[in-house]
Write a protein that holds these residues in place. Structure first.
Motif, PDB file in Angstrom:
ATOM      1  N   ILE A  71       0.836  -1.201   0.000  1.00  0.00           N
ATOM      2  CA  ILE A  71       0.000   0.000   0.000  1.00  0.00           C
ATOM      3  C   ILE A  71       0.872   1.253   0.000  1.00  0.00           C
ATOM      4  CG2 ILE A  71      -1.694   1.311   1.345  1.00  0.00           C
ATOM      5  CD1 ILE A  71      -2.950  -1.310   2.168  1.00  0.00           C
ATOM      6  N   GLY A  72       1.904   1.248   0.828  1.00  0.00           N
ATOM      7  CA  GLY A  72       2.797   2.412   0.899  1.00  0.00           C
ATOM      8  C   GLY A  72       3.464   2.687  -0.440  1.00  0.00           C
ATOM      9  N   SER A  73       3.998   1.651  -1.068  1.00  0.00           N
ATOM     10  CA  SER A  73       4.653   1.815  -2.372  1.00  0.00           C
ATOM     11  C   SER A  73       3.694   2.399  -3.382  1.00  0.00           C
ATOM     12  CB  SER A  73       5.105   0.460  -2.918  1.00  0.00           C
ATOM     13  OG  SER A  73       6.130  -0.044  -2.149  1.00  0.00           O
ATOM     14  N   SER A  74       2.498   1.826  -3.439  1.00  0.00           N
ATOM     15  CA  SER A  74       1.540   2.225  -4.471  1.00  0.00           C
ATOM     16  C   SER A  74       1.098   3.666  -4.284  1.00  0.00           C
ATOM     17  CB  SER A  74       0.322   1.310  -4.433  1.00  0.00           C
ATOM     18  OG  SER A  74       0.733  -0.020  -4.611  1.00  0.00           O
ATOM     19  N   LEU A  75       0.779   4.042  -3.045  1.00  0.00           N
ATOM     20  CA  LEU A  75       0.330   5.412  -2.803  1.00  0.00           C
ATOM     21  C   LEU A  75       1.459   6.401  -3.086  1.00  0.00           C
ATOM     22  CD1 LEU A  75      -1.808   4.969   0.440  1.00  0.00           C
ATOM     23  CD2 LEU A  75      -2.631   5.389  -1.877  1.00  0.00           C
ATOM     24  N   VAL A 253      -4.513   3.465  -6.697  1.00  0.00           N
ATOM     25  CA  VAL A 253      -5.224   4.079  -5.574  1.00  0.00           C
ATOM     26  C   VAL A 253      -6.505   3.297  -5.275  1.00  0.00           C
ATOM     27  CG1 VAL A 253      -6.351   6.176  -4.744  1.00  0.00           C
ATOM     28  CG2 VAL A 253      -4.239   6.336  -6.066  1.00  0.00           C
ATOM     29  N   GLY A 254      -7.251   2.935  -6.320  1.00  0.00           N
ATOM     30  CA  GLY A 254      -8.508   2.219  -6.116  1.00  0.00           C
ATOM     31  C   GLY A 254      -8.301   0.917  -5.356  1.00  0.00           C
ATOM     32  N   VAL A 255      -7.331   0.136  -5.766  1.00  0.00           N
ATOM     33  CA  VAL A 255      -7.099  -1.166  -5.131  1.00  0.00           C
ATOM     34  C   VAL A 255      -6.598  -0.993  -3.693  1.00  0.00           C
ATOM     35  CG1 VAL A 255      -5.682  -3.251  -5.193  1.00  0.00           C
ATOM     36  CG2 VAL A 255      -6.763  -2.414  -7.282  1.00  0.00           C
ATOM     37  N   THR A 256      -5.665  -0.058  -3.490  1.00  0.00           N
ATOM     38  CA  THR A 256      -5.133   0.098  -2.126  1.00  0.00           C
ATOM     39  C   THR A 256      -6.198   0.662  -1.196  1.00  0.00           C
ATOM     40  OG1 THR A 256      -4.173   2.202  -2.797  1.00  0.00           O
ATOM     41  CG2 THR A 256      -2.701   0.331  -2.728  1.00  0.00           C
ATOM     42  N   VAL A 257      -7.026   1.586  -1.699  1.00  0.00           N
ATOM     43  CA  VAL A 257      -8.099   2.123  -0.859  1.00  0.00           C
ATOM     44  C   VAL A 257      -9.111   1.023  -0.535  1.00  0.00           C
ATOM     45  CG1 VAL A 257     -10.107   3.664  -0.872  1.00  0.00           C
ATOM     46  CG2 VAL A 257      -7.879   4.532  -1.519  1.00  0.00           C
ATOM     47  N   ALA A 258      -9.430   0.196  -1.537  1.00  0.00           N
ATOM     48  CA  ALA A 258     -10.406  -0.885  -1.320  1.00  0.00           C
ATOM     49  C   ALA A 258      -9.939  -1.830  -0.222  1.00  0.00           C
ATOM     50  CB  ALA A 258     -10.637  -1.652  -2.615  1.00  0.00           C
ATOM     51  N   VAL A 259      -8.636  -2.029  -0.107  1.00  0.00           N
ATOM     52  CA  VAL A 259      -8.121  -2.950   0.908  1.00  0.00           C
ATOM     53  C   VAL A 259      -7.798  -2.224   2.203  1.00  0.00           C
ATOM     54  CG1 VAL A 259      -6.273  -4.549   1.497  1.00  0.00           C
ATOM     55  CG2 VAL A 259      -7.193  -4.503  -0.823  1.00  0.00           C
TER      56      VAL A 259
END
Lengths: 340, 255
Positions: A71-75, A253-259
């Protein structure tokens, strides 16, 4: 005869490799500490003999650390890309309303009980992606005036999209049945808690291709950060790049927020920290943000877990408490960032 | 070298800005593009830069339609300097100028020593070598403009397109920039098209003048043919324009 030699500025490649080496080292150290520390510290030596320790390590600690890293990497990398694309140092998924859009999509999916999967893909991922995409297109459209992006309009549009999004999430929560409302609430608070690797594999399937695609676009992003017309004149297909980056960032963002729920400001703090350490070149900032983003969120989660043990803080609260002041500090230093 | 054939262009739903322009400039020709505000100068130069595509007609470069030349290939031959804009991030001057080498640099590669040499040369050409390590956000508007020109020169283009490059420059640097362009034309056969309101700098450095009015080519010719009372009064719709040739140059003012 005195020979005056000016030390030549270091080649970009040298700076990149040094950044990667340093940040990878940092990430490893943080990860090991995070796996070890907690209300019960982990004895690495007993992993071979003690099944309790093994469960703690493989089912809880390690997945949680990896989840934080993903999540950190992606954001962080999405933040770095959005800053370059919008040529705005204050852009990031949360300030642009992209996270908000993703949250609306995800909470809709939860409220309708779409916990199921379409050919193995959790619907909540797709819904989060859809919401994020709508938000990013909306703010881009509003802030654009010809080839100019109005920085004030961009951030204001982001603020308003966020307000609408939180109102929508609230409305969804009120209308859905209590058990699902609770589920939404727990998810909104934001957490990287996870049991086992199942979700992680599924996320990786989405996130890893996006990371690779963004890194492949780092040359274009470096040129876009100089200005849209300049990039176009240097051979960048600006429209196609914009579309690609919108799509990629929306998936991230969508995937990390969803999780993970609402985890703000990672995309703001991390790219700026990389810039301060290694300079402005996007071809360094993007991979650097990927590594430092992972380390940062692992560390933030560690703080959330142990600061007030046995009470666990939401990790989003930790990142916002650090990130909010950083945002204000950046705003204060606007003279350095003349586009504001 | 570059040529517009009956080119037309309109932004989105607005009225057409370029309404059928046909013009051509030869290799090694230094041309000025003049005209009143809003006459379509910037749009026309963007068409030549390939940033816009004409709705009708065509833009040609070296005999080929510009939109058939791959973008990165075109960027090795045509460089464009937009009107002065501020940068959002504190890049160093050298970083900015090095982006001019990106058409020559493969994906996942960085600029090498040769590219750095070219970039430094380009900075020296516009007399800005001393700025290399500075941050662009700390520079004055005029200095930033010189850096933008240096970035374009680092592309080693055959054709240079400049949109009001002298707007932020002081008296000395305006003249210096135009002299630099003339010198590059003489030394390397550089073709250049310059949008400018500095009419007094055109004669005798420039070879040719294109004058636009209302999206149409109103006049063209050698500087001494275009920079006359009658033509300028017509182009700028200002009967008070006066010109006088003094010591081999044309002075222009409006009463």
């Amino acid at each position: 005869m005195a020979i005056v030699t000016k030390a030549p500025p270091e080649a970009t490649a040298v700076r990149l490799w040094r950044a990667l080496a340093l940040l990878t080292g940092l990430l490893l150290v943080v990860a090991v500490v995070a796996v070890w520390a907690g209300s019960r510290t982990l004895d690495f030596a007993s992993l071979r003999t003690d099944p309790m320790a093994r469960t703690l390590f493989f089912r809880l600690r390690l997945p949680r650390v990896i989840m934080a890293a993903l999540i950190g990497s992606s954001l962080a990398v999405a933040g770095a890309a959005l800053q370059a694309l919008f040529r705005n140092p204050l852009a990031e998924p949360a300030t642009l309303g992209v996270s908000g859009g993703g949250a609306v999509g995800a909470s809709l999916a939860i409220a309708f009980g779409w916990g199921s999967r379409v050919s193995g893909i959790p619907v909540v991922f797709i819904a989060g992606f859809g919401g994020a995409m709508v938000a990013v297109l909306l703010v881009h459209r509003i802030a654009r005036s010809g080839t100019l992006l109005l920085p004030g309009a961009l951030l204001l549009a982001g603020v308003v999209v966020n307000l609408i999004a939180s109102a929508a999430v609230l409305a969804i929560q009120y209308m859905t049945d209590p058990s699902r409302a609770l589920e939404i609430l727990r998810w909104i608070i934001g957490s990287v808690e996870v049991i086992g690797f199942d979700t992680i594999w599924r996320m990786l399937l989405f996130l890893a291709p996006c990371w690779i695609a963004l890194l492949a676009l780092s040359r274009e992003l470096h040129l876009l950060a100089m200005g849209e017309e300049t990039a176009g004149a240097l051979g960048v297909n600006v429209e196609r790049c914009e579309t690609a980056i919108h799509l990629i960032c929306s998936v991230l963002v969508g995937v990390t927020v969803a999780v993970g729920g609402a985890i703000g400001f990672v995309g703001l703090i991390v790219p700026h920290a990389v810039r301060l350490m290694f300079g402005e070149d996007l071809r360094i900032v993007l991979p650097g943000s990927l590594l430092l983003g992972a380390g940062f969120l692992i560390a933030a989660d560690l703080v959330a877990r142990i600061a007030f043990d046995p009470i666990e803080l939401p990790v989003g609260a930790v990142t916002a408490l650090v990130g909010g002041p950083v945002f204000l500090w950046l705003l204060h230093r606007r003279q350095r960032y003349s586009a504001l | 070298m570059f040529e517009a054939r009956n080119a037309e262009f309109a932004y989105a739903t607005a009225a057409p800005v370029i309404r059928g322009v046909t013009l051509a400039a030869g290799r090694g020709q230094l041309s000025a593009l003049i005209g009143p505000n809003g006459c379509g100068k910037s749009t026309l130069i963007r068409l030549f830069a390939g940033l816009l595509t004409p709705a009708r007609g065509e833009i040609r470069f070296d005999g080929a339609r510009l939109d058939t030349i791959p973008r990165r290939e075109a960027a090795k031959r045509i460089a464009y300097v937009p009107q002065a804009t501020a940068l959002a991030f504190p890049f160093t001057v050298l970083e900015v100028v090095l982006t001019g080498r990106s058409p020559y640099t493969a994906r996942f590669r960085f600029e090498d020593a040769h590219d750095r040499e070219r970039a430094m040369e380009a900075l020296e050409t516009v007399d800005a070598g001393h700025l290399a390590a500075r941050r662009v956000t700390e520079l004055s508007g005029g200095e930033r403009q010189m850096v933008a020109v240096a970035r374009a020169l680092a592309q080693e283009p055959q054709c240079l397109l400049l949109d009001e490059p002298s707007a932020a420059l002081d008296l000395k640097h305006r003249a210096a920039l135009m002299r630099t362009l003339a010198a590059l034309r003489d030394a390397q056969g550089l073709t250049a098209l310059v949008v400018t309101h500095d009419l007094h700098l055109i004669d005798p450095l420039f070879d040719h003048v294109f004058a636009l009015r209302g999206g149409l080519l109103a006049a063209e010719g050698r500087p001494e043919e275009v920079l006359t009372d009658a033509v300028l009064a017509d182009v700028y719709e200002d009967p008070h324009v006066r010109t006088r040739r003094v010591e081999g140059r044309t002075l222009i003012w409006s009463n």
